[in-house]
Design an enzyme around this catalytic site. Structure first.
Site, PDB file in Angstrom:
ATOM      1  N   CYS A   1      43.187  42.415  40.530  1.00 40.68           N
ATOM      2  CA  CYS A   1      42.253  43.511  40.804  1.00 40.68           C
ATOM      3  C   CYS A   1      41.178  43.066  41.787  1.00 40.68           C
ATOM      4  CB  CYS A   1      41.618  43.958  39.494  1.00 40.68           C
ATOM      5  SG  CYS A   1      40.343  45.208  39.650  1.00 40.68           S
TER       6      CYS A   1
ATOM      7  N   SER B   1      38.109  43.365  41.487  1.00 40.34           N
ATOM      8  CA  SER B   1      36.952  42.766  40.807  1.00 40.34           C
ATOM      9  C   SER B   1      37.115  41.249  40.694  1.00 40.34           C
ATOM     10  CB  SER B   1      36.777  43.371  39.411  1.00 40.34           C
ATOM     11  OG  SER B   1      36.526  44.743  39.531  1.00 40.34           O
TER      12      SER B   1
ATOM     13  N   HIS C   1      36.062  40.008  43.979  1.00 41.05           N
ATOM     14  CA  HIS C   1      34.596  39.992  44.106  1.00 41.05           C
ATOM     15  C   HIS C   1      34.028  38.712  43.482  1.00 41.05           C
ATOM     16  CE1 HIS C   1      33.412  43.762  45.905  1.00 41.05           C
ATOM     17  NE2 HIS C   1      34.096  44.485  45.042  1.00 41.05           N
TER      18      HIS C   1
ATOM     19  N   HIS D   1      41.445  40.399  34.267  1.00 39.91           N
ATOM     20  CA  HIS D   1      40.894  41.316  33.258  1.00 39.91           C
ATOM     21  C   HIS D   1      41.745  42.568  33.132  1.00 39.91           C
ATOM     22  CE1 HIS D   1      39.491  42.567  37.161  1.00 39.91           C
ATOM     23  NE2 HIS D   1      39.431  43.780  36.663  1.00 39.91           N
TER      24      HIS D   1
ATOM     25  N   CYS E   1      42.872  48.347  33.811  1.00 41.84           N
ATOM     26  CA  CYS E   1      41.683  48.446  34.682  1.00 41.84           C
ATOM     27  C   CYS E   1      41.850  49.526  35.745  1.00 41.84           C
ATOM     28  CB  CYS E   1      41.324  47.111  35.319  1.00 41.84           C
ATOM     29  SG  CYS E   1      39.815  47.239  36.320  1.00 41.84           S
TER      30      CYS E   1
HETATM   31 ZN   LIG Z   1      39.598  45.510  37.628  1.00 45.26          ZN
END
Ligand SMILES: [Zn+2]
Ligand SMILES: [Zn+2]
Length: 360
Positions: free
Chosen positions: A38, A40, A43, A60, A160
């Site tokens: 993902c 994220s 990031h 996650h 997610c």
């Molecule tokens: Zn995510």
């Protein structure tokens, strides 16, 4: 067990051997079968969100099989297939009791920890999960049982990206039948904003991206019009495509730079609703003329698609089984854990909708 660990921002993940505690009271041990890659995670690798403690097991967006449960666990049992929720909820705080467990004020954390082999200090796990790992221990509320007919890679994505995008359209914005929608960004989350809008009955969905390949994906997921923002002004084009009015709902699903946040407000019509889904790097100011909102416009952020995982995960899977929601088409590439850094290279270059790591 093998896991992919981030030691320092802006460095590749390292594959290491870890030990994991037994599940304690109220916890479940989950064997990860699939984990989505993902934005994220990316990031965190780039250091966009400040000082997240390291070393950190990333990941996650996972699904797997319950291998063991601790004392007093009643909502999952050994052998259950589960999707992991990255926001465990307490059930009793004001947010939980108001129907927003995605905003829980006292999220429970697993007491069982992962450690480097033979060492005592616990590693950080992203969002309390750390799904780039063969196993994880989570509070039982974070393991949502699902039907065993659902393939694990598809299930993982619901943990997610799918829930974030579909939930932003259906739960956060409550897109209405017959409405018009603009979606900025056709990545894993934006494509799911698009299909959430389709499910909610939007009749015009305008996808905005800088890459033609992503815009083609947008069409595949239900966009009726596309705008390449590297070639034309998305606000002017969206106005033109909606007879000068602008859209009823706009979604920002990029979260990297200021411009699309602003454009997602300017392209809505009177009483229009803008939903900010993308999680920008720290210190990303957004400057909007105060008068831009004066015609009763709304800006709202969406966290995890305003999801109630025990309600929304099964609902999303029912839509998938009924042929009303695409999951198979989201999976562009599949990798083993050892090739995880290749998956991040592809993500960084915008070459995939989603990559999935499969564990045997
Ligand atoms: Zn995510
Ligand atoms: Zn709570």
């Amino acid at each position: 067990m093998k896991a992919a660990v981030l030691y320092e921002p802006k460095t590749p993940l390292k594959l290491v051997e870890l030990d994991l505690d037994e599940p304690g009271p109220g916890e479940a041990l989950v064997k990860i079968m699939s984990s989505g890659v993902c934005h994220s995670d990316w990031h965190v690798i780039k250091g966009d969100w400040g000082n997240i403690p390291m070393p950190c097991v990333l990941g996650h967006e996972g699904a797997g099989i319950v291998e063991a449960v601790g004392q007093g666990v009643s909502t999952v049992k050994t052998g259950d297939h589960v999707i992991l929720s990255w926001m465990a909820s307490c059930g009793t705080c004001e947010s939980c009791q108001s129907g927003y467990p995605n905003l829980c004020q006292r999220p429970p954390a697993a007491q069982a920890k992962v450690r480097m082999k033979g060492e005592s200090e616990a590693l950080y796990q992203m969002a309390g999960l750390g799904t780039f790992s063969a196993y994880t221990v989570v509070p039982e509320v974070a393991a949502v049982p699902i039907d065993k007919s659902i393939p694990f890679p598809q299930a993982a994505l619901v943990g997610c990206g799918v829930t974030t995008g579909v939930g932003a359209a259906i739960n956060t914005a409550r897109v209405g039948a017959g409405s018009t929608v603009a979606v900025f960004g056709c990545g894993g989350v934006g494509l799911n904003c698009i299909q959430g809008a389709v499910i909610a009955g939007a009749i015009q969905i305008i996808a905005v991206d800088m890459l033609d390949y992503k815009l083609d994906l947008g069409r595949e997921f239900g966009a009726t019009d596309t705008v390449n923002a590297s070639r034309e002004d998305p606000v002017a084009r969206i106005k033109e495509l909606t007879g000068g009015q602008g859209v009823h709902y706009a979604f920002e699903a990029i979260g990297l730079v200021e411009a699309p946040f602003v454009q997602s407000v300017l392209c809505t019509r009177r009483r229009g609703v803008t939903v900010w889904v993308g999680h920008a790097p720290l210190d990303t100011p957004v400057t909007i003329d105060a008068r831009a909102l004066i015609l009763e416009k709304t800006i709202i952020a969406s966290m995890y698609g305003s999801a109630r995982p025990h309600v929304d995960f099964p609902k999303i899977l029912s839509l998938y089984r009924a042929g009303k929601l695409k999951l198979d088409e989201l999976i562009t590439r599949r990798f083993d854990l050892k090739d995880i850094n290749v998956a991040f290279d592809l993500l960084a270059r915008g070459e995939v909708a989603r990559s999935v790591i499969n564990f045997e």
